[in-house]
Design a protein around this motif. Structure first.
Motif, short mmCIF file in Angstrom:
data_model
loop_
_atom_site.label_atom_id
_atom_site.label_comp_id
_atom_site.label_asym_id
_atom_site.label_seq_id
_atom_site.Cartn_x
_atom_site.Cartn_y
_atom_site.Cartn_z
N LYS A 111 -16.32 -4.74 -9.87
CA LYS A 111 -16.76 -4.94 -8.49
C LYS A 111 -16.77 -3.65 -7.68
N ASN A 112 -16.38 -2.53 -8.31
CA ASN A 112 -16.28 -1.25 -7.59
C ASN A 112 -15.44 -1.41 -6.32
N THR A 113 -14.32 -2.08 -6.46
CA THR A 113 -13.48 -2.39 -5.31
C THR A 113 -12.05 -1.95 -5.57
N VAL A 114 -11.43 -1.41 -4.54
CA VAL A 114 -10.04 -1.02 -4.61
C VAL A 114 -9.28 -1.79 -3.53
N TYR A 115 -8.06 -2.16 -3.85
CA TYR A 115 -7.24 -2.96 -2.94
C TYR A 115 -5.93 -2.22 -2.65
N LEU A 116 -5.35 -2.56 -1.50
CA LEU A 116 -4.03 -2.05 -1.17
C LEU A 116 -3.22 -3.21 -0.60
N GLU A 117 -2.25 -3.66 -1.39
CA GLU A 117 -1.37 -4.72 -0.94
C GLU A 117 -0.17 -4.06 -0.27
N MET A 118 0.04 -4.39 1.00
CA MET A 118 1.10 -3.75 1.77
C MET A 118 2.12 -4.81 2.19
N THR A 119 3.35 -4.60 1.82
CA THR A 119 4.43 -5.52 2.17
C THR A 119 5.53 -4.77 2.90
N SER A 120 6.45 -5.53 3.49
CA SER A 120 7.57 -4.93 4.24
C SER A 120 7.09 -3.84 5.19
N LEU A 121 6.05 -4.14 5.92
CA LEU A 121 5.44 -3.14 6.78
C LEU A 121 6.39 -2.68 7.88
N LYS A 122 6.30 -1.38 8.17
CA LYS A 122 7.14 -0.76 9.17
C LYS A 122 6.28 -0.22 10.31
N LEU A 123 6.92 0.03 11.44
CA LEU A 123 6.19 0.61 12.57
C LEU A 123 5.50 1.91 12.15
N ALA A 124 6.16 2.67 11.29
CA ALA A 124 5.62 3.96 10.84
C ALA A 124 4.36 3.82 9.98
N ASP A 125 4.05 2.61 9.56
CA ASP A 125 2.84 2.39 8.76
C ASP A 125 1.59 2.24 9.63
N THR A 126 1.79 2.19 10.93
CA THR A 126 0.66 2.08 11.84
C THR A 126 -0.24 3.30 11.71
N ALA A 127 -1.51 3.06 11.43
CA ALA A 127 -2.46 4.16 11.21
C ALA A 127 -3.84 3.58 10.95
N VAL A 128 -4.82 4.46 10.91
CA VAL A 128 -6.14 4.10 10.39
C VAL A 128 -6.11 4.40 8.90
N TYR A 129 -6.48 3.42 8.10
CA TYR A 129 -6.46 3.55 6.65
C TYR A 129 -7.87 3.77 6.14
N TYR A 130 -8.03 4.81 5.34
CA TYR A 130 -9.33 5.17 4.78
C TYR A 130 -9.30 5.06 3.26
N CYS A 131 -10.30 4.45 2.70
CA CYS A 131 -10.41 4.45 1.24
C CYS A 131 -11.37 5.56 0.82
N TYR A 132 -11.22 5.97 -0.42
CA TYR A 132 -12.13 6.97 -0.96
C TYR A 132 -12.43 6.64 -2.42
N ASP B 235 7.35 1.08 -3.73
CA ASP B 235 8.08 -0.20 -3.79
C ASP B 235 7.70 -1.15 -2.68
N ARG B 236 6.77 -0.73 -1.79
CA ARG B 236 6.30 -1.63 -0.73
C ARG B 236 4.80 -1.88 -0.84
N PHE B 237 4.06 -0.86 -1.28
CA PHE B 237 2.60 -0.98 -1.38
C PHE B 237 2.20 -1.02 -2.85
N THR B 238 1.12 -1.73 -3.13
CA THR B 238 0.58 -1.78 -4.48
C THR B 238 -0.93 -1.58 -4.43
N ILE B 239 -1.40 -0.62 -5.21
CA ILE B 239 -2.83 -0.36 -5.29
C ILE B 239 -3.37 -0.96 -6.57
N ALA B 240 -4.57 -1.51 -6.48
CA ALA B 240 -5.22 -2.10 -7.65
C ALA B 240 -6.73 -1.92 -7.49
#
Length: 115
Positions: A75-96, A65-70
């Motif tokens: 284009k061989n591309t993936v997206y991550l829409e992140m809303t209502s971000l929290k301190l706990a979301d702090t991280a290195v994000y890796y796609c695969y 309910d906060r993040f949306t993947i598309a």
């Protein structure tokens, strides 16, 4: 050579939004599932969201309910829409991306959420 390149990370205040992108190159065939993991300092890498070629999605409970993947298959591309971000979301994000039962990974992009 298959290569995944992420972009869109950065510093954002709590409650803010960011959009991550990950473009895959060097691929001659259709990519299978794509997705995002993240790793916070001192913690194990954890699944954030996945999306199949057909668009079926799956999310970690912590981001539902906060993040949306598309994805854009053309284009061989993936997206991550992140809303209502929290301190706990702090991280290195890796796609695969999955290709012929093998996973390929990006180099990671830092997302830092400040108070």
């Amino acid at each position: 050579q298959v290569q995944l390149v992420e972009s869109g990370g950065g510093l954002v205040q709590a409650g803010g939004s960011l959009r991550l992108s990950c473009a895959a190159s060097g691929i001659r065939f259709s990519i299978g599932a794509m997705g995002w993991y993240r790793q916070a300092p001192g913690k194990q890498r954890e699944l954030v969201a996945t999306i199949t070629t057909g668009g079926t999605t799956n999310y970690a409970d912590s981001v539902k309910d906060r993040f949306t993947i598309a994805r854009d298959n053309a284009k061989n591309t993936v997206y991550l829409e992140m809303t209502s971000l929290k301190l706990a979301d702090t991280a290195v994000y890796y796609c695969y991306a999955m290709l012929f039962a093998r996973s390929y990974w990006g180099q990671g992009t830092q997302v830092t959420v400040s108070a």
